[in-house]
Design an enzyme around this catalytic site. Structure first.
Site, PDB file in Angstrom:
ATOM      1  N   SER A   1       0.815  -1.212   0.000  1.00 21.20           N
ATOM      2  CA  SER A   1       0.000   0.000   0.000  1.00 21.20           C
ATOM      3  C   SER A   1       0.852   1.267   0.000  1.00 21.20           C
ATOM      4  O   SER A   1       0.396   2.319  -0.437  1.00 21.20           O
ATOM      5  CB  SER A   1      -0.955   0.010   1.201  1.00 21.20           C
ATOM      6  OG  SER A   1      -0.232  -0.015   2.407  1.00 21.20           O
ATOM      7  N   VAL A   2       2.078   1.166   0.496  1.00 24.68           N
ATOM      8  CA  VAL A   2       2.996   2.315   0.476  1.00 24.68           C
ATOM      9  C   VAL A   2       4.146   1.950  -0.456  1.00 24.68           C
ATOM     10  O   VAL A   2       4.856   0.954  -0.226  1.00 24.68           O
ATOM     11  CB  VAL A   2       3.526   2.651   1.884  1.00 24.68           C
ATOM     12  CG1 VAL A   2       4.505   3.816   1.822  1.00 24.68           C
ATOM     13  CG2 VAL A   2       2.381   2.962   2.841  1.00 24.68           C
TER      14      VAL A   2
ATOM     15  N   HIS B   1       9.691  -1.483   1.983  1.00 19.16           N
ATOM     16  CA  HIS B   1       9.730  -1.664   3.436  1.00 19.16           C
ATOM     17  C   HIS B   1       9.642  -3.133   3.777  1.00 19.16           C
ATOM     18  O   HIS B   1       8.923  -3.892   3.136  1.00 19.16           O
ATOM     19  CB  HIS B   1       8.615  -0.882   4.150  1.00 19.16           C
ATOM     20  CG  HIS B   1       7.239  -1.111   3.588  1.00 19.16           C
ATOM     21  ND1 HIS B   1       6.816  -0.511   2.421  1.00 19.16           N
ATOM     22  CD2 HIS B   1       6.196  -1.864   4.024  1.00 19.16           C
ATOM     23  CE1 HIS B   1       5.563  -0.874   2.167  1.00 19.16           C
ATOM     24  NE2 HIS B   1       5.162  -1.715   3.122  1.00 19.16           N
TER      25      HIS B   1
ATOM     26  N   HIS C   1       8.530  -5.564   6.777  1.00 22.01           N
ATOM     27  CA  HIS C   1       7.829  -5.693   8.052  1.00 22.01           C
ATOM     28  C   HIS C   1       8.642  -6.661   8.913  1.00 22.01           C
ATOM     29  O   HIS C   1       8.971  -7.765   8.465  1.00 22.01           O
ATOM     30  CB  HIS C   1       6.433  -6.292   7.845  1.00 22.01           C
ATOM     31  CG  HIS C   1       5.508  -5.470   6.998  1.00 22.01           C
ATOM     32  ND1 HIS C   1       4.515  -4.675   7.532  1.00 22.01           N
ATOM     33  CD2 HIS C   1       5.406  -5.338   5.646  1.00 22.01           C
ATOM     34  CE1 HIS C   1       3.837  -4.094   6.536  1.00 22.01           C
ATOM     35  NE2 HIS C   1       4.352  -4.483   5.389  1.00 22.01           N
TER      36      HIS C   1
HETATM   37  P1  DGP Z   1       2.160  -2.506   3.078  1.00 22.37           P
HETATM   38  O1  DGP Z   1       0.727  -2.900   3.049  1.00 22.37           O
HETATM   39  O2  DGP Z   1       3.085  -3.716   3.014  1.00 22.37           O
HETATM   40  O3  DGP Z   1       2.495  -1.469   2.034  1.00 22.37           O
HETATM   41  O4  DGP Z   1       2.407  -1.876   4.504  1.00 22.37           O
HETATM   42  C1  DGP Z   1       2.406  -0.501   4.759  1.00 22.37           C
HETATM   43  C2  DGP Z   1       2.430  -0.336   6.240  1.00 22.37           C
HETATM   44  O5  DGP Z   1       2.743   1.007   6.516  1.00 22.37           O
HETATM   45  C3  DGP Z   1       1.110  -0.637   6.944  1.00 22.37           C
HETATM   46  O6  DGP Z   1       1.288  -1.736   7.820  1.00 22.37           O
HETATM   47  C4  DGP Z   1       0.788   0.625   7.717  1.00 22.37           C
HETATM   48  C5  DGP Z   1       2.092   1.384   7.699  1.00 22.37           C
HETATM   49  N1  DGP Z   1       1.953   2.829   7.631  1.00 22.37           N
HETATM   50  C6  DGP Z   1       1.322   3.537   6.668  1.00 22.37           C
HETATM   51  N2  DGP Z   1       1.420   4.858   6.900  1.00 22.37           N
HETATM   52  C7  DGP Z   1       2.166   4.976   8.035  1.00 22.37           C
HETATM   53  C8  DGP Z   1       2.627   6.104   8.777  1.00 22.37           C
HETATM   54  O7  DGP Z   1       2.376   7.277   8.445  1.00 22.37           O
HETATM   55  N3  DGP Z   1       3.352   5.839   9.884  1.00 22.37           N
HETATM   56  C9  DGP Z   1       3.658   4.566  10.275  1.00 22.37           C
HETATM   57  N4  DGP Z   1       4.384   4.425  11.384  1.00 22.37           N
HETATM   58  N5  DGP Z   1       3.248   3.484   9.595  1.00 22.37           N
HETATM   59  C10 DGP Z   1       2.507   3.697   8.489  1.00 22.37           C
END
Ligand code: DGP
Length: 111
Positions: free
Chosen positions: A92-93, A97, A99
């Site tokens: 989603s981002v 990254h 996890h």
């Molecule tokens: P993915 O679905 O793999 O792209 O995971 C994106 C993750 O990023 C999701 O678990 C929530 C996290 N996330 C999104 N926006 C932010 C933010 O502004 N701050 C933090 N700490 N995490 C975020």
């Protein structure tokens, strides 16, 4: 292509940072799925793992080695490292990254 994670790297928006060096940054996921849910990101803007190339080997290797230190710093020996590569894999981002998840019994297979 900048995302919210670029703003976290630039300290323009807050995050609960647990590790930082010249190449990468680790901070707590805003929506944790386990007692430990850390996001480890490169400071370099890579969209996802598919966006990485041969010259990113050292960066990716560095990050993989750092997962142990990050998990240990949170008090966890066992942990899972996962990356969602592409929208179809629930990315989603669009800033690479990893996890780092732990602190509860994890099921397998995921998804
Ligand atoms: P993915 O679905 O793999 O792209 O995971 C994106 C993750 O990023 C999701 O678990 C929530 C996290 N996330 C999104 N926006 C932010 C933010 O502004 N701050 C933090 N700490 N995490 C975020």
């Amino acid at each position: 292509m900048s995302t919210i994670f670029s703003k976290i790297i630039a300290k323009e928006i807050p995050a609960d940072i647990v590790y930082e060096d010249e190449l990468c940054l680790a901070f707590k996921d805003i929506n944790p799925t386990a007692p430990m849910h850390i996001l480890l990101i490169p400071k370099k803007e890579l969209l996802n793992l598919s966006d990485a190339e041969e010259n990113d080997q050292a960066l990716l290797g560095h990050m993989m080695i750092k997962t142990k230190e990050i998990a240990h710093s949170q008090g966890f020996e066992d942990y899972r490292v996962v990356t969602n590569n592409g929208a179809g894999a629930q990315q989603s981002v669009f800033h690479l990254h990893f996890h780092i998840i732990g602190g509860r019994s994890l099921n397998w297979p995921p998804g």
